[in-house]
Design an enzyme around this catalytic site. Structure first.
Site, PDB file in Angstrom:
ATOM      1  N   ASP A   1       0.858  -1.173   0.000  1.00 45.36           N
ATOM      2  CA  ASP A   1       0.000   0.000   0.000  1.00 45.36           C
ATOM      3  C   ASP A   1       0.902   1.233   0.000  1.00 45.36           C
ATOM      4  O   ASP A   1       1.831   1.330   0.808  1.00 45.36           O
ATOM      5  CB  ASP A   1      -0.891  -0.008   1.256  1.00 45.36           C
TER       6      ASP A   1
ATOM      7  N   ASP B   1      -3.055   4.684  -2.337  1.00 48.14           N
ATOM      8  CA  ASP B   1      -4.108   5.263  -1.521  1.00 48.14           C
ATOM      9  C   ASP B   1      -4.536   6.649  -2.018  1.00 48.14           C
ATOM     10  O   ASP B   1      -3.669   7.513  -2.246  1.00 48.14           O
ATOM     11  CB  ASP B   1      -3.548   5.383  -0.086  1.00 48.14           C
TER      12      ASP B   1
ATOM     13  N   GLU C   1      -6.297   3.993  -6.027  1.00 46.11           N
ATOM     14  CA  GLU C   1      -7.604   4.211  -5.385  1.00 46.11           C
ATOM     15  C   GLU C   1      -8.042   5.636  -5.703  1.00 46.11           C
ATOM     16  O   GLU C   1      -7.321   6.587  -5.404  1.00 46.11           O
ATOM     17  CB  GLU C   1      -7.506   4.026  -3.867  1.00 46.11           C
TER      18      GLU C   1
ATOM     19  N   HIS D   1     -11.202  -2.961   3.099  1.00 44.91           N
ATOM     20  CA  HIS D   1     -11.198  -2.606   4.517  1.00 44.91           C
ATOM     21  C   HIS D   1     -12.014  -1.355   4.825  1.00 44.91           C
ATOM     22  O   HIS D   1     -12.127  -0.976   5.985  1.00 44.91           O
ATOM     23  CB  HIS D   1      -9.744  -2.412   4.972  1.00 44.91           C
ATOM     24  N   ASP D   2     -12.537  -0.689   3.801  1.00 46.46           N
ATOM     25  CA  ASP D   2     -13.335   0.526   4.013  1.00 46.46           C
ATOM     26  C   ASP D   2     -14.827   0.292   3.788  1.00 46.46           C
ATOM     27  O   ASP D   2     -15.623   1.225   3.926  1.00 46.46           O
ATOM     28  CB  ASP D   2     -12.891   1.625   3.030  1.00 46.46           C
TER      29      ASP D   2
HETATM   30  C1  GLC Z   1      -8.091   5.377   1.824  1.00 45.40           C
HETATM   31  C2  GLC Z   1      -7.933   4.158   2.692  1.00 45.40           C
HETATM   32  C3  GLC Z   1      -8.627   4.405   3.994  1.00 45.40           C
HETATM   33  C4  GLC Z   1      -7.947   5.570   4.658  1.00 45.40           C
HETATM   34  C5  GLC Z   1      -7.883   6.793   3.746  1.00 45.40           C
HETATM   35  C6  GLC Z   1      -6.870   7.768   4.238  1.00 45.40           C
HETATM   36  O1  GLC Z   1      -9.388   5.624   1.454  1.00 45.40           O
HETATM   37  O2  GLC Z   1      -8.415   3.029   2.018  1.00 45.40           O
HETATM   38  O3  GLC Z   1      -8.628   3.288   4.833  1.00 45.40           O
HETATM   39  O4  GLC Z   1      -8.639   5.913   5.825  1.00 45.40           O
HETATM   40  O5  GLC Z   1      -7.506   6.478   2.438  1.00 45.40           O
HETATM   41  O6  GLC Z   1      -5.575   7.260   4.072  1.00 45.40           O
END
Ligand code: GLC
Length: 561
Positions: free
Chosen positions: A98, A206, A264, A336-337
């Site tokens: 990540d 991320d 992402e 995980h979100d």
């Molecule tokens: C992304 C991650 C999430 C995190 C956010 C800030 O969306 O997947 O878990 O809280 O970024 O890093």
């Protein structure tokens, strides 16, 4: 033609703190992952993605990094990491890390230096601004812009030492890095190269479409009921985003073989995704878009609206069609979100949990794109029965609760209803390995309680049961590896107006597949002609008669055309 290896690959996401705890401190670790590699190799996945394992104060469970080139002691050491990587490679899998570089931790030495004085060499590595014109610094409303942060409250934190504010789109312990600064970008690329040289096979990036900001930092539109403005037009796909990703590609990935990069990208559109994932442009291999996981929310992201199958299908169809010629999709229900897929899109009651978990897996994996499986999804793990806010650990849930209940006056029950359905901790409860205490996740006290359904839902029971969700996912993954039409076939959506059936075909040359998923508790007949002699490739329930599907049934047929 399958020219890019990840087109036929399946990725498995590990959330290390909840995966497996080998040393009994209640928190998952790298040794725990090593001990369970055969579960993953047995499933047949090609790539493992590890959520962050770097040193971190853990304000956002590791998405707040204080040292990009080391391992968080809770998880292990660099030596154990190398052992894990070797174990992954020995089983023919790859491993991606990540990459969290929109922001660092406020405890990263870069930020400590940056905040130390106005003249620090690293002052410009973060977004520092003075108070709003004519306002007293540090008083309410004096923040440089009206932006809210993702976890509640203002996106600006006042720092008394130098009398200025720093930007944090997430928590105040996650200050945003300033990508306008050349030294920041070089430092990030050096760090990425260091990991790739160590042997990792790529990155999941991320919130990577937030790294470029409109440097004028304009106020955002105020949304009804919220005390903050929406700053996202200034930082979602900002002015230099393509330039930054192309530069990163040239400095890090060019010339390296068999890498995987996935960005992402909350709020990304199909047209932008085409640019991001066009191989000729050299940016990323694929993106995580959010349209389908935002299909059950209203204008206010914390408003629940009923999920409509027709809406979900229209979204997937748009993405399938949009990236059919250029670019590539990622496919996911879970991470995980997000809450657990079977609880959200299926029916997690004892009667239908297994069937619906397999059905939603079938529908997703048979689309064109690279599927992602999130730990526990392959067991049909469900949402957790949260009682009160005290059951939650996630900074997002706690921040939202504080803002909605304490500051906006909503009732606790109203807010808890949404958090039970949507809260990220649903996905973060310990992986359910067996029926021993704490699901076999730890011999200590788990950092977050295991779902009480672990005696029935666990990996050990499913390894031994050929009809389990685990073995069904294994067959889905095998099908992608063996049937080229799953990888490269054209996608055609059928029955777009049907609220219960999700149906489509995939065609490659003379092979055509028909996929139907019944997203309802009723028995439903699909009105589709020409498949009576077709071969049934896979179904999650006893073979149907014709195209009459039992509740939550899925079928995959194959014919030669
Ligand atoms: C992304 C991650 C999430 C995190 C956010 C800030 O969306 O997947 O878990 O809280 O970024 O890093």
């Amino acid at each position: 033609m399958t020219d890019l290896w990840w087109k036929s690959a399946v990725v498995y996401q590990i959330y290390p703190r909840s995966f497996a705890d080998a040393d009994g401190d209640g928190m998952g670790d790298l040794r725990g992952i090593i001990e369970h590699l055969d579960h993953l190799a047995g499933l047949g996945v090609d790539v493992l993605w590890l959520s962050p394992i770097y040193p971190s104060p853990q304000d956002d469970n590791g998405y707040d990094i204080s040292d990009y080139q080391n391992i968080e002691p809770i998880f292990g050491t660099l030596e154990i990491f190398d052992e894990l990587l070797a174990g992954v490679h020995a089983r023919g899998m790859k491993l991606i890390m990540d990459l969290v570089v929109n922001h660092s931790s406020d405890e990263h030495p870069w930020f400590a230096d940056s905040r130390s004085s106005l003249s620090s060499d690293k002052r410009d590595w973060y977004w520092w601004r003075s108070a709003r014109e004519g306002m007293e610094p540090g008083t309410p409303g004096a923040e440089p812009t009206n932006w809210g942060s993702a976890f509640g409250g203002s996106a600006w934190e006042y720092d008394e030492k130098t009398g200025e504010y720093y930007l944090h789109l997430f928590s105040k312990k996650q200050p945003d890095l300033n990508w306008e600064n050349d030294e920041v970008r070089s430092a990030v690329y050096d760090m990425m190269n260091w990991w790739l040289d160590r042997g990792v096979d790529g990155f999941r990036m991320d919130v990577i479409n937030m790294i470029s900001k409109d440097v004028s930092l304009p106020d955002g539109r105020l949304t009804a009921g919220s005390s903050y403005g929406d700053g996202s037009p200034a930082y979602i796909n900002g002015p230099r985003i393509h330039e930054f990703l192309q530069e990163m590609h040239a400095k890090v990935f060019a010339g390296r073989d068999a890498m995987l990069t996935v960005g992402e990208m909350p709020g990304v559109t199909v047209d932008e995704a085409k640019l991001f994932t066009d191989p000729a442009r050299g940016e990323v291999d694929m993106v995580f878009q959010f349209d389908h996981v935002w299909a059950d929310r209203g204008d206010d992201p914390w408003q629940l609206v009923p999920l409509q199958l027709t809406k979900l299908k229209a979204i997937f169809n748009r993405w399938q069609a949009g990236l059919a010629e250029v670019g590539w999709n990622s496919l996911y229900w879970n991470n995980h979100d997000q809450p657990r897929a079977v609880s959200r899109y299926g029916d997690d009651s004892p009667q239908f949990r297994v069937a619906s978990a397999k059905m939603i897996g079938t529908v997703l994996h048979l689309h064109r794109g690279t599927p992602y499986v999130y730990q526990g999804e392959e067991l049909g793990m469900t949402n957790y029965p949260f009682r009160t806010i005290a059951d939650f650990r996630d900074i997002e849930a706690l921040g939202h609760y504080a803002q909605a209940v304490d500051r906006e006056g909503r009732t606790p029950e109203e807010v808890l209803t949404v958090l039970r359905a949507r809260g990220r901790d649903n996905a973060r409860t310990p992986m359910q390995w067996n029926s021993s205490a704490n699901a076999g996740f730890t011999t200590g006290t788990p950092w977050l309680a295991a779902n009480p359904n672990y005696p029935e839902i666990n990996a050990a029971a499913q390894h031994d049961d050929p009809d389990s969700v685990y073995h069904y996912y294994r067959r889905l993954i095998e099908l992608r590896h063996n049937e080229p039409a799953v990888v490269d076939g054209d996608f055609t959506m059928l029955l777009p107006n049907d609220e219960r059936l999700y149906a489509f075909t995939r065609r490659l040359g003379s092979t055509e597949l028909l996929v139907i998923g019944n997203f309802s508790g009723d028995s439903v007949t699909a009105d589709i002609d020409g498949w009576s002699d077709a071969e049934l490739v896979l179904t999650n329930l006893p073979a149907p008669s014709g195209l009459t599907l039992a509740p939550w049934q899925s079928v995959i047929y194959r014919r030669t055309v």
